[in-house]
Each structure stands twice: as structure tokens, then as C-alpha cells.
Write a protein that holds these residues in place. Structure first.
Motif, PDB file in Angstrom:
ATOM      1  N   ARG A   1       0.824  -1.213   0.000  1.00  0.00           N
ATOM      2  CA  ARG A   1       0.000   0.000   0.000  1.00  0.00           C
ATOM      3  C   ARG A   1       0.852   1.254   0.000  1.00  0.00           C
ATOM      4  NH1 ARG A   1      -4.168   0.165   4.616  1.00  0.00           N
ATOM      5  NH2 ARG A   1      -2.252   0.870   5.536  1.00  0.00           N
ATOM      6  N   ARG A   2       2.109   1.160   0.327  1.00  0.00           N
ATOM      7  CA  ARG A   2       2.966   2.324   0.479  1.00  0.00           C
ATOM      8  C   ARG A   2       3.349   3.041  -0.805  1.00  0.00           C
ATOM      9  NH1 ARG A   2       6.907   2.216   5.361  1.00  0.00           N
ATOM     10  NH2 ARG A   2       5.283   2.839   6.768  1.00  0.00           N
ATOM     11  N   PRO A   3       3.590   2.340  -1.939  1.00  0.00           N
ATOM     12  CA  PRO A   3       4.022   3.069  -3.133  1.00  0.00           C
ATOM     13  C   PRO A   3       2.984   4.106  -3.553  1.00  0.00           C
ATOM     14  CG  PRO A   3       4.248   0.707  -3.460  1.00  0.00           C
ATOM     15  CD  PRO A   3       3.504   0.908  -2.167  1.00  0.00           C
ATOM     16  N   VAL A   4       3.466   5.287  -3.888  1.00  0.00           N
ATOM     17  CA  VAL A   4       2.555   6.338  -4.338  1.00  0.00           C
ATOM     18  C   VAL A   4       2.804   6.706  -5.794  1.00  0.00           C
ATOM     19  CG1 VAL A   4       2.186   7.316  -2.057  1.00  0.00           C
ATOM     20  CG2 VAL A   4       4.112   8.114  -3.404  1.00  0.00           C
ATOM     21  N   GLU A   5       3.863   6.171  -6.372  1.00  0.00           N
ATOM     22  CA  GLU A   5       4.151   6.458  -7.764  1.00  0.00           C
ATOM     23  C   GLU A   5       3.231   5.634  -8.657  1.00  0.00           C
ATOM     24  OE1 GLU A   5       6.678   4.734  -5.900  1.00  0.00           O
ATOM     25  OE2 GLU A   5       7.412   6.562  -4.988  1.00  0.00           O
ATOM     26  N   ASP A   6       3.221   5.978  -9.951  1.00  0.00           N
ATOM     27  CA  ASP A   6       2.430   5.205 -10.902  1.00  0.00           C
ATOM     28  C   ASP A   6       3.027   3.831 -11.140  1.00  0.00           C
ATOM     29  OD1 ASP A   6       0.557   7.198 -11.254  1.00  0.00           O
ATOM     30  OD2 ASP A   6       1.639   8.100 -12.928  1.00  0.00           O
ATOM     31  N   ASN A   7       4.346   3.734 -11.064  1.00  0.00           N
ATOM     32  CA  ASN A   7       5.022   2.462 -11.275  1.00  0.00           C
ATOM     33  C   ASN A   7       6.035   2.225 -10.177  1.00  0.00           C
ATOM     34  OD1 ASN A   7       4.019   1.372 -13.886  1.00  0.00           O
ATOM     35  ND2 ASN A   7       4.694   3.375 -14.603  1.00  0.00           N
ATOM     36  N   VAL A   8       6.279   0.972  -9.915  1.00  0.00           N
ATOM     37  CA  VAL A   8       7.253   0.555  -8.928  1.00  0.00           C
ATOM     38  C   VAL A   8       8.253  -0.318  -9.681  1.00  0.00           C
ATOM     39  CG1 VAL A   8       7.587  -0.795  -6.830  1.00  0.00           C
ATOM     40  CG2 VAL A   8       5.516   0.552  -7.110  1.00  0.00           C
TER      41      VAL A   8
ATOM     42  N   VAL B   1      10.846  -3.272  -9.358  1.00  0.00           N
ATOM     43  CA  VAL B   1      11.220  -4.380  -8.489  1.00  0.00           C
ATOM     44  C   VAL B   1      12.272  -5.198  -9.220  1.00  0.00           C
ATOM     45  CG1 VAL B   1      10.413  -6.444  -7.311  1.00  0.00           C
ATOM     46  CG2 VAL B   1       8.948  -4.434  -7.421  1.00  0.00           C
ATOM     47  N   ASP B   2      13.497  -5.105  -8.738  1.00  0.00           N
ATOM     48  CA  ASP B   2      14.603  -5.866  -9.319  1.00  0.00           C
ATOM     49  C   ASP B   2      14.661  -5.685 -10.840  1.00  0.00           C
ATOM     50  OD1 ASP B   2      16.863  -7.434  -8.866  1.00  0.00           O
ATOM     51  OD2 ASP B   2      15.770  -9.305  -9.227  1.00  0.00           O
ATOM     52  N   GLY B   3      14.498  -4.432 -11.269  1.00  0.00           N
ATOM     53  CA  GLY B   3      14.582  -4.093 -12.687  1.00  0.00           C
ATOM     54  C   GLY B   3      13.301  -4.263 -13.478  1.00  0.00           C
ATOM     55  N   THR B   4      12.237  -4.753 -12.855  1.00  0.00           N
ATOM     56  CA  THR B   4      10.960  -4.953 -13.528  1.00  0.00           C
ATOM     57  C   THR B   4       9.984  -3.860 -13.096  1.00  0.00           C
ATOM     58  OG1 THR B   4      11.279  -7.355 -13.531  1.00  0.00           O
ATOM     59  CG2 THR B   4       9.040  -6.567 -13.897  1.00  0.00           C
ATOM     60  N   ALA B   5       9.463  -3.103 -14.064  1.00  0.00           N
ATOM     61  CA  ALA B   5       8.476  -2.067 -13.753  1.00  0.00           C
ATOM     62  C   ALA B   5       7.113  -2.720 -13.544  1.00  0.00           C
ATOM     63  CB  ALA B   5       8.402  -1.046 -14.874  1.00  0.00           C
ATOM     64  N   VAL B   6       6.472  -2.361 -12.440  1.00  0.00           N
ATOM     65  CA  VAL B   6       5.165  -2.904 -12.094  1.00  0.00           C
ATOM     66  C   VAL B   6       4.265  -1.737 -11.717  1.00  0.00           C
ATOM     67  CG1 VAL B   6       3.931  -4.481 -10.565  1.00  0.00           C
ATOM     68  CG2 VAL B   6       6.276  -4.986 -11.197  1.00  0.00           C
ATOM     69  N   ASN B   7       3.034  -1.756 -12.163  1.00  0.00           N
ATOM     70  CA  ASN B   7       2.083  -0.709 -11.827  1.00  0.00           C
ATOM     71  C   ASN B   7       1.784  -0.750 -10.329  1.00  0.00           C
ATOM     72  OD1 ASN B   7      -0.812   0.245 -11.332  1.00  0.00           O
ATOM     73  ND2 ASN B   7      -0.361   1.069 -13.356  1.00  0.00           N
ATOM     74  N   ALA B   8       1.935   0.391  -9.644  1.00  0.00           N
ATOM     75  CA  ALA B   8       1.725   0.459  -8.190  1.00  0.00           C
ATOM     76  C   ALA B   8       0.305   0.062  -7.806  1.00  0.00           C
ATOM     77  CB  ALA B   8       2.043   1.863  -7.679  1.00  0.00           C
ATOM     78  N   LEU B   9      -0.667   0.404  -8.638  1.00  0.00           N
ATOM     79  CA  LEU B   9      -2.052   0.032  -8.348  1.00  0.00           C
ATOM     80  C   LEU B   9      -2.229  -1.486  -8.388  1.00  0.00           C
ATOM     81  CD1 LEU B   9      -4.918   0.908  -7.719  1.00  0.00           C
ATOM     82  CD2 LEU B   9      -5.293   1.192 -10.162  1.00  0.00           C
ATOM     83  N   ASP B  10      -1.596  -2.154  -9.355  1.00  0.00           N
ATOM     84  CA  ASP B  10      -1.681  -3.611  -9.430  1.00  0.00           C
ATOM     85  C   ASP B  10      -1.081  -4.254  -8.184  1.00  0.00           C
ATOM     86  OD1 ASP B  10      -2.893  -3.544 -11.914  1.00  0.00           O
ATOM     87  OD2 ASP B  10      -1.026  -3.848 -13.022  1.00  0.00           O
ATOM     88  N   VAL B  11       0.025  -3.687  -7.715  1.00  0.00           N
ATOM     89  CA  VAL B  11       0.689  -4.221  -6.519  1.00  0.00           C
ATOM     90  C   VAL B  11      -0.202  -4.028  -5.290  1.00  0.00           C
ATOM     91  CG1 VAL B  11       2.658  -3.876  -4.974  1.00  0.00           C
ATOM     92  CG2 VAL B  11       3.012  -3.946  -7.449  1.00  0.00           C
TER      93      VAL B  11
END
Length: 120
Positions: free
Chosen positions: A75-82, A84-94
Motif C-alpha cells: 500500500r505504500r508506493p505512491v508512484e504510478d510504477n514501482v 522491483v529488481d529491474g521490472t516495472a510494475v504498476n503500483a495500483l496492481d501491486v
């Protein structure tokens, strides 16, 4: 908003470290949902090599082998993407992964999609 007659309700308490979910049946009784054999779902998520987001004990166990892919508090990420180990993941999906897992378990237990969902 009150529950309509004959409708099952799902209440999800999405905490920083764990998520709990409760089904409330039309007759007023309730069932605490179980995940991987325990009455709560660890909120941590794991992002696999192919970008799939895992939840629960699967996420925790995979995080032991590859801690750089584990997000302990999604729940902590506030950016659009996060990243993780070089892989971009949508923060909302996470952030939504534990909620989706709770909804899927509620549907499995109820035998049908639960349309009345409350978040706390």
C-alpha cells in the motif's frame, strides 16, 4: 447503503502487514476467510521474473529466495510504477493484489461473485 435482501457482503480489512476478509451472509451470520490455512493474508506481495504479482504464503516463501522482489507493504508506493529488481510494475496492481485475492476467495466460498464489498 444497506445490504439488500439475499445479498452476501464482503468486508476487507487491508492492513500494512496483513489483510483479513469476512463474508457476511444474508441471514446475518459471518465467515472469516482463510488463506493458505490461516485466517489472514499477509499483505506482502512478490513480483516474479515475468512480472506476475503473487500474494500470501507464496509471496513470503518466494521472497526468502529473492528478497529484492518482495514488497512487504504494497500500500505504500505512491508512484504510478514501482521498479522491483529491474521490472516495472504498476503500483495500483501491486496494492490491489491482496484485495483481488480476498475477492477471489470470497467468490470461491460464496459460490458466486460478491458484489457488495466494503474496505476498512
Amino acid at each position: 447503503m444497506s445490504m439488500r435482501a439475499g445479498e452476501t457482503r464482503l468486508a476487507i480489512d487491508c492492513g500494512t502487514t496483513s489483510t483479513k476478509a469476512l463474508l457476511v451472509w444474508p441471514d446475518g451470520t459471518s465467515t472469516l476467510l482463510s488463506f493458505d490455512g490461516v485466517p489472514y493474508l499477509p499483505s506482502a506481495v512478490y513480483v516474479s521474473d515475468d512480472g506476475e504479482v503473487w500474494t500470501g504464503q507464496q509471496a513470503r516463501q518466494a521472497g526468502v529466495a529473492a528478497p529484492s522482489r518482495l514488497i512487504p507493504s504494497p500500500r505504500r508506493p505512491v508512484e504510478d510504477n514501482v521498479t522491483v529488481d529491474g521490472t516495472a510494475v504498476n503500483a495500483l496492481d501491486v496494492a490491489a493484489a491482496p484485495l483481488r485475492r480476498a475477492a477471489a476467495e470470497a467468490e470461491r466460498v460464496a459460490g458466486a461473485p460478491v458484489r457488495d464489498v466494503r474496505l476498512v
